[in-house]
Design a protein around this motif. Structure first.
Motif, mmCIF file in Angstrom:
data_model
loop_
_atom_site.group_PDB
_atom_site.id
_atom_site.type_symbol
_atom_site.label_atom_id
_atom_site.label_comp_id
_atom_site.label_asym_id
_atom_site.label_seq_id
_atom_site.Cartn_x
_atom_site.Cartn_y
_atom_site.Cartn_z
ATOM 1 N N ASN A 406 39.145 16.511 11.222
ATOM 2 C CA ASN A 406 37.649 15.814 11.121
ATOM 3 C C ASN A 406 37.425 15.347 9.816
ATOM 4 O OD1 ASN A 406 37.458 16.763 13.731
ATOM 5 N ND2 ASN A 406 36.458 18.302 13.227
ATOM 6 N N GLU B 100 30.265 6.526 10.125
ATOM 7 C CA GLU B 100 29.361 7.366 10.176
ATOM 8 C C GLU B 100 27.799 6.840 10.349
ATOM 9 O OE1 GLU B 100 28.783 11.048 9.860
ATOM 10 O OE2 GLU B 100 30.784 10.377 9.350
ATOM 11 N N HIS B 138 35.693 7.907 23.875
ATOM 12 C CA HIS B 138 34.663 8.968 23.330
ATOM 13 C C HIS B 138 34.889 10.041 24.488
ATOM 14 C CE1 HIS B 138 30.993 10.474 22.788
ATOM 15 N NE2 HIS B 138 30.966 9.973 21.599
ATOM 16 N N ALA B 142 35.503 13.074 22.262
ATOM 17 C CA ALA B 142 34.474 13.851 22.112
ATOM 18 C C ALA B 142 34.004 14.767 22.887
ATOM 19 C CB ALA B 142 33.210 12.966 21.669
ATOM 20 N N LYS B 143 33.960 14.348 24.478
ATOM 21 C CA LYS B 143 33.448 15.344 25.361
ATOM 22 C C LYS B 143 34.592 16.264 25.626
ATOM 23 C CE LYS B 143 30.647 16.004 28.751
ATOM 24 N NZ LYS B 143 29.379 16.773 28.412
ATOM 25 N N ARG B 146 36.192 17.753 22.144
ATOM 26 C CA ARG B 146 35.169 18.137 21.113
ATOM 27 C C ARG B 146 35.345 17.548 19.736
ATOM 28 N NH1 ARG B 146 31.940 20.844 24.009
ATOM 29 N NH2 ARG B 146 32.642 21.877 25.684
ATOM 30 N N PRO B 148 34.194 15.964 16.577
ATOM 31 C CA PRO B 148 32.763 15.372 16.281
ATOM 32 C C PRO B 148 32.888 13.905 15.853
ATOM 33 C CG PRO B 148 33.640 16.738 14.629
ATOM 34 C CD PRO B 148 34.747 16.775 15.389
ATOM 35 N N PRO B 150 31.170 10.525 15.285
ATOM 36 C CA PRO B 150 29.601 10.194 14.737
ATOM 37 C C PRO B 150 28.816 9.459 15.627
ATOM 38 C CG PRO B 150 31.253 8.731 13.833
ATOM 39 C CD PRO B 150 31.820 9.868 14.386
ATOM 40 N N ASP B 151 27.541 9.823 15.969
ATOM 41 C CA ASP B 151 26.444 9.168 16.745
ATOM 42 C C ASP B 151 25.947 7.916 16.319
ATOM 43 O OD1 ASP B 151 26.824 10.753 19.087
ATOM 44 O OD2 ASP B 151 25.185 12.274 18.623
#
Lengths: 498, 158
Positions: A406, B100, B138, B142-143, B146, B148, B150-151
């Motif tokens: 990360n 970001e 994604h 991300a799902k 997991r 992270p 960025p949104d």
């Protein structure tokens, strides 16, 4: 016996089964697409292995690499473009067979002898590795130093390039591992005040950059492969048994050469295929048929590149020294999953090792039905436009590198190493040597410095123990070999002039 | 980016010399002859030697001649030549700089659109890839895993 049963239990879980199946399909597709190599497939898988159990993680790597090495033969036979470098040695031969209307024989031979090569390689791994582990238990830092150094030298010997450039590339890799705080003094070294560099450069972002990003960079300036012509294919496995009987000796020679080249640190499937093809031609009763669509060389080198894959795991599991670029990645995964390479892996984690063998066998058996499906579907898969596949790979490079810790800095590293790999390759510096340097640097330095401290700075103890003296002689021979070849060439050139 | 052996060789000489010099400045471990300086100095010396040999053209006879690529290059390279190769790493840096703030989905879409177009894809194909692939990636990373991602300005619908 208990360990074997335990190993079967470890493999017989839904997670491992799904991991093997999914990575098999993934490996088949990546390997078949020209420009996407087996090493790249493996490197992009690593972020996913973080989230799997140890055996499932190893299984994905073994399966996807085995499938990719086979399916690289498909575009080679159908379009004369090797899907992976390991197929390059016999692409012309396979394509010549296709032109003679024997596409199914060429593809069938590639599939059949790949699977056999993989299984023979696994059996060799099962026999060789535990036997060598006994010997390796008595190794001290001197032996490990020479072994890792010999591995680097081998990588420079087999590179199809100038040996000096190969050595320079390996040194560059070693220099990269100097960065960071993990050194004999525990002082920040070459970090230029950047906190991101304190922990050193992880091999994985470097690998993704060198093998994946630089490949995308090359695609930017080269023409896309031509569309694949439609050819109806007959039965794929028909006639393979006859070929096996006819070229039995060639097949075994290919298998053995493959295992040996694979076990040699730094030399992998592509080198095994080149050497096996050359051997096949040299010892053939009908060498004049080579290049005209003759299956003999295909049998030998097709077997060799898959058996090399298993052979590469011998030094990787025993010493933590990669046998090829794929095991260079696998070693990182082994460490991450608590299966630290070393001779004790075979005594303390014996069941995991048996599980590894079982996965190898399953993958190579699974290769046959999946391979047939892949060959039948190849026309559709190979039509996938490069302009859609390459951008997706680039995105996966970014997300995959980020997912490792990360940390966005890993993505920067991927970009930097992409540029380094691209520039090096364009100028004749072999990137495999660079990667080996990066993967083995810490080990070379640690064993070198520890040995020097033990010997109070004297060099003589490096040659005193029998095994280390033997390894030292091999290393020096590997260093002197190019010089010898060069002198011989000059002598030969000088003679006709007289 | 094809450079002459003289250029790459000299570069290695300079790099090796810097490594040697930088290594020699490192503090020694008290009471020990061999410390963190030894390894970089050995490598630096080796690089200087190799670089000098390469610059002098020794060992070139081992190199396989480079295969000439005469087919016309696709998309971007047809316009700006070899520099097109540097688009992918530039896009990775772009990703680090803006993801970001902008969010994963828009950044990824821009990256994919640029790469696909540069490789000579039609607008339709490039747009399709740029719309669908980020969602799939994604979903997977991300799902399921997991990670992270960025949104930013455009969070994912899940």
């Amino acid at each position: 016996m208990n360990a074997v049963l335990e190993a079967f239990q470890m493999v017989a879980t839904t997670e491992v089964a799904i991991a093997i199946l999914a990575s098999a399909v993934y490996g088949m597709v990546i390997g078949a697409l020209p420009g996407l190599t087996a090493t790249m497939a493996t490197a992009l898988l690593v972020p996913v292995t973080f989230y799997l159990s140890p055996i499932a993680a190893i299984a994905t790597i073994i399966t996807s690499s085995a499938m990719a090495i086979f399916s690289g033969d498909i575009p080679g036979a159908l379009m004369r473009i090797p899907g992976t470098p390991a197929s390059a040695a016999y692409t012309d031969e396979a394509y010549a067979m296709t032109r003679k209307g024997q596409a199914e024989v060429a593809l069938g031979a590639a599939l059949w002898f790949s699977a056999i090569g993989g299984i023979v390689g696994t059996v060799a791994l099962m026999i060789m590795a535990p036997a060598l582990a006994e010997v390796a238990l008595s190794f001290s830092t001197y032996e490990y130093f020479w072994l890792s150094f010999l591995g680097l030298m081998c990588a420079t010997l087999v590179a199809r390039s100038s040996p000096i450039k190969a050595i320079a590339a390996a040194l560059l890799g070693l220099l990269v591992t100097c960065i960071g705080i993990e050194n004999p003094g525990g002082v920040p070294r070459f970090t230029f005040g950047m906190t991101d560099l304190l922990g050193g450069i992880e091999p994985l972002p470097a690998l993704v950059g060198v093998f994946a990003v630089s490949e995308i960079m090359r695609a930017m300036t080269s023409a896309p492969p031509p569309p694949i012509p439609h050819r109806p294919l007959g039965s794929i496995l028909a006639g393979q048994w006859a070929l096996t009987r006819r070229y039995n000796k060639q097949m075994w020679r290919g298998n053995i050469v493959g295992v040996l080249i694979g076990a040699l640190p730094g030399a992998g499937a592509d080198m095994a295929a080149w050497i096996a093809y050359a051997n096949s031609k040299r010892f053939s009763k009908e060498p004049e048929k080579f290049g005209t669509g003759h299956p003999e060389g295909l049998v030998e080198s097709g077997a060799a590149n898959n058996s090399a894959l298993a052979g590469g795991w011998v030094p990787a599991t025993l010493f933590g020294i990669p046998g090829d670029t794929i095991t260079a990645i696998a070693i990182g995964v082994l460490y991450m999953k608590g299966l630290n390479p070393g001779p004790t892996l075979f005594t303390e984690k014996a069941s995991s090792m048996y599980a590894l063998y079982i996965v190898f066998i399953i993958a190579n058996i699974l290769m046959i039905p999946l391979g047939i499906v892949m060959i039948r579907l190849s026309r559709h898969v190979l039509r996938a436009p490069r302009a859609a596949a390459m951008p997706l790979i680039l995105l996966l490079c970014a997300v995959g590198a980020f997912a490792i810790g990360n940390n966005p800095f890993a993505v920067v590293l991927v970009a930097v190493f992409g540029v380094i790999g691209y520039v090096m390759e364009r100028n004749g510096y072999p990137v495999a040597a660079l990667v080996l340097g990066i993967v083995m640097g810490t080990m070379v330095e640690q064993t070198f410095v520890t040995s020097l401290i033990k010997s109070d700075g004297a060099l003589l103890p490096f040659f005193e123990r029998p095994v280390s003296a033997g390894l030292a002689a091999l290393t020096i021979a590997a260093l002197a070999w190019p010089v010898l070849v060069w002198m011989l060439r000059r002598l030969r050139r000088a003679e006709p002039a007289r | 980016m094809h450079l002459s052996d003289r250029v790459t060789g000299l570069f290695l000489v300079v790099l090796g010399a810097l490594a040697f010099w930088g290594g020699s400045l490192l503090p020694a471990v008290p009471g020990q002859d061999v410390g963190p300086a030894a390894f970089p100095m050995v490598i630096g010396g080796g690089l200087v030697l190799c670089g000098a040999l390469i610059a002098l053209g020794i060992g070139r006879s081992f190199e396989a001649p480079e295969a000439a690529d005469d087919a016309p290059p696709p998309g971007l390279a047809a316009r700006i030549g070899g520099w097109a190769a540097f688009l992918p790493p530039a896009l990775l840096i772009f990703y680090v700089l803006v993801s970001e703030r902008l969010g994963f989905l828009p950044t990824a879409a821009l990256m994919l659109l640029a790469t696909a177009r540069a490789l000579g894809a039609s607008w339709r194909l490039a747009a399709g890839v740029a719309l669908l692939a980020p969602l799939a990636v994604h979903l997977a990373f991300a799902k399921l895993l997991r990670v992270p991602l960025p949104d930013g300005v455009l969070p994912a619908p899940w």
